[in-house]
Design a protein around this motif. Structure first.
Motif, short mmCIF file in Angstrom:
data_model
loop_
_atom_site.label_atom_id
_atom_site.label_comp_id
_atom_site.label_asym_id
_atom_site.label_seq_id
_atom_site.Cartn_x
_atom_site.Cartn_y
_atom_site.Cartn_z
N LEU A 41 -3.76 2.02 5.82
CA LEU A 41 -5.18 1.68 5.96
C LEU A 41 -6.04 2.52 5.02
CD1 LEU A 41 -5.40 1.24 9.82
CD2 LEU A 41 -6.01 -0.49 8.12
N GLU A 42 -5.73 3.81 4.91
CA GLU A 42 -6.48 4.66 3.98
C GLU A 42 -6.31 4.16 2.55
OE1 GLU A 42 -4.94 8.53 4.61
OE2 GLU A 42 -5.81 8.75 6.63
N LEU A 95 -5.55 1.09 1.51
CA LEU A 95 -6.24 -0.18 1.32
C LEU A 95 -7.74 0.01 1.13
CD1 LEU A 95 -4.26 -2.28 3.94
CD2 LEU A 95 -4.14 -2.52 1.45
N HIS A 96 -8.31 0.98 1.83
CA HIS A 96 -9.73 1.29 1.63
C HIS A 96 -9.95 1.88 0.24
CE1 HIS A 96 -11.72 0.40 5.46
NE2 HIS A 96 -10.57 0.75 6.06
N ARG A 110 -7.98 -5.81 5.05
CA ARG A 110 -8.11 -4.54 5.79
C ARG A 110 -8.30 -4.81 7.27
NH1 ARG A 110 -12.01 -3.45 1.77
NH2 ARG A 110 -13.60 -3.17 3.39
N ASP A 111 -9.10 -5.80 7.60
CA ASP A 111 -9.34 -6.12 9.01
C ASP A 111 -8.06 -6.61 9.70
OD1 ASP A 111 -11.99 -5.44 8.67
OD2 ASP A 111 -12.72 -7.51 8.53
N ALA A 168 -11.83 -7.21 2.43
CA ALA A 168 -12.17 -6.82 3.80
C ALA A 168 -11.31 -7.58 4.80
CB ALA A 168 -13.65 -7.08 4.06
N ALA A 215 -5.94 -3.51 10.28
CA ALA A 215 -6.54 -2.70 11.35
C ALA A 215 -6.37 -3.37 12.71
CB ALA A 215 -8.02 -2.48 11.05
N ALA A 233 0.83 -1.21 0.00
CA ALA A 233 0.00 0.00 0.00
C ALA A 233 0.86 1.26 0.00
CB ALA A 233 -0.93 -0.01 1.21
N ALA A 250 -9.16 -3.14 -1.30
CA ALA A 250 -8.54 -4.39 -0.85
C ALA A 250 -9.57 -5.25 -0.14
CB ALA A 250 -7.36 -4.09 0.08
#
Length: 447
Positions: free
Chosen positions: A383-384, A386-387, A396-397, A393, A400, A325, A391
């Motif tokens: 994280l931003e 990947l959103h 992302r989880d 879920a 996070a 990312a 990407a």
């Protein structure tokens, strides 16, 4: 894995030809389109992980795994570590899907044999792992590394990592240009070491470091584990670094490989050297595999080699996702570079991974304040990104969750490793001493 023991012929290589090859092949450029990952695992007994697994059992398991229909390539490392190397993937999602499926198949096959995979930068249980690969190149490699102390043997036998592979980048300047990506990889390196440190134990004893694995790679010899000077143009700096690094060993078709003393590849090219044949292209190719800097350019991609193997079945996904990312999203790459660039002002005069921030990452992990602050910012940017990229879920989880459990709490996976049980320590090299404050600040470079 390195080339086979067979000796490739060809005409002698000139110094100019070698420099051209290193500039053109190692830094081939183009739009960042592919990524990959190389995962190393320790293989332990499923029910009794504190007991060594015999070399015969490991070799039998490795042979059985080759009957599986995998997309990743399998190899066995000198200490019995198992490595899965993914094929180049067109997206993060494709890479995670392919490697996850391969790992599931490998774990199932190993479980049927009473074995399991352990993700840790150094073996968390065994006092010392034996070298199970008895080949001329590994004999020669060990002979060379023994000249510099115990770290070389431990690196070969007792370490496991995650290597993220990214395209070199574009020819032109900018966040996706190869020069910027080369620089970003070295700036991000100590942040990745600190965030994912997962090797507080070596040979059954606490080492006093969060990433003992990275300490081993840093200390193998005076040049082999270093990055070239950061202030120079990447192609020229890398070519000079490769040619001025000592030759580890000279390949032979039969019998032992010769281990020269204090012979750089440039000196070999300029020859003649008493007792040695002239080097050919295959010798340069092999020499490249014996260099272990934290970032290694190879055939148009960059290998980021500084991350400890991670715990759990899918812990490897987080460093892969965060790194991709921050490199392949131009917005995230530019923002991360701005966050990390000030670290150069306090890094000190030594090259990565011996400068102050790398040493602090090895010893202190996220307790190093500058690296903790950089990690919080970089994980937020990842994280931003990947959103934005859509990407999966689950990916992302996972990022996070790691961000919440470790980064924001100023912790790393090494903090979860329990103290090893009291196990009799086999005779052998002692664990390296903890990194001192002086060496972390660049005042006492270690060999």
């Amino acid at each position: 894995m390195p080339p086979s023991d067979s000796l490739d012929g060809g005409p002698p290589l000139s110094e100019g030809e070698a420099e051209d090859l290193l500039r053109c092949i190692c830094f081939k450029t183009g739009p960042p389109r592919a990524l990959g990952v190389e995962l190393e695992w320790f293989v332990h007994d499923l029910l009794r992980p504190h007991r060594p697994v015999s070399s015969g059992r490991l070799h039998s398991a490795y042979t059985a795994l080759h009957s599986l229909d995998l997309r990743s390539s399998l190899s066995l490392e000198p200490g019995g570590q198992l490595e899965l190397s993914s094929p180049p993937a067109a997206s993060l999602s494709a890479c995670v899907t392919a490697v996850s499926a391969d790992l599931a198949a490998v774990r199932t096959a190993l479980a049927a044999l009473g074995l399991s995979l352990t993700g840790s930068g150094t073996d968390p249980w065994l006092p010392r792992r034996e070298r199970i690969l008895r080949e001329p190149r590994y004999d020669a490699m060990e002979t060379y590394l023994d000249r510099w102390g115990a770290s070389g043997r431990s690196m070969m036998r007792d370490s496991a990592s995650i290597q993220v592979c990214l395209d070199s980048g574009l020819e032109e300047p900018g966040p996706l240009g190869f020069a910027r990506r080369w620089r970003l990889a070295h700036l991000l390196g100590p942040v990745l070491v600190a965030s994912f440190a997962n090797s507080p134990v070596l040979h059954g004893r606490r080492s006093g470091m969060r990433s003992t694995r990275q300490s081993l790679w840093t200390d193998i010899d005076p040049m082999r584990g270093l990055a070239p000077p950061m202030g120079r143009e990447p192609r020229s700096a890398w070519a000079a670094h490769v040619l001025d690094t000592p030759v580890m060993c000279v390949r032979a078709a039969k019998g032992p490989w010769e281990v020269p003393k204090e012979l750089t590849f440039r000196q070999w090219l300029r020859g003649p050297v008493d007792g040695l044949r002239a080097p050919v292209r295959a010798d340069l190719d092999y020499h490249l595999t014996t260099l272990f800097p934290p970032v290694r350019p190879r055939g148009g991609h960059l290998e980021l080699r500084m991350v400890d193997a991670q715990p759990g079945e899918d812990g490897w996904i987080v460093p892969l996702a965060v790194t991709s990312a921050l490199f392949d999203d131009p917005e995230a790459a530019e923002a991360a570079y701005r966050v990390l660039a000030p670290l150069t002002e306090t890094a000190g005069p030594l090259p990565p991974p011996r400068d102050a921030h790398w040493r602090a990452a090895i010893r202190d992990g996220p307790d190093a304040l500058a690296l903790h602050e950089a990690a919080v910012a970089c994980f937020g940017l990842a994280l931003e990104s990947l959103h934005r990229s859509g990407a999966p879920a689950a990916v992302r989880d996972a990022v996070a969750g790691f961000h919440e459990r470790y980064v924001l709490r100023r912790r790393c996976p090494a903090d979860d490793q329990q103290a090893p049980p009291p196990t009799p320590t086999a005779p052998g090299p002692a664990a390296p001493a903890p990194v001192t404050s002086a060496s972390a600040s660049g005042k006492e470079p270690r060999p």
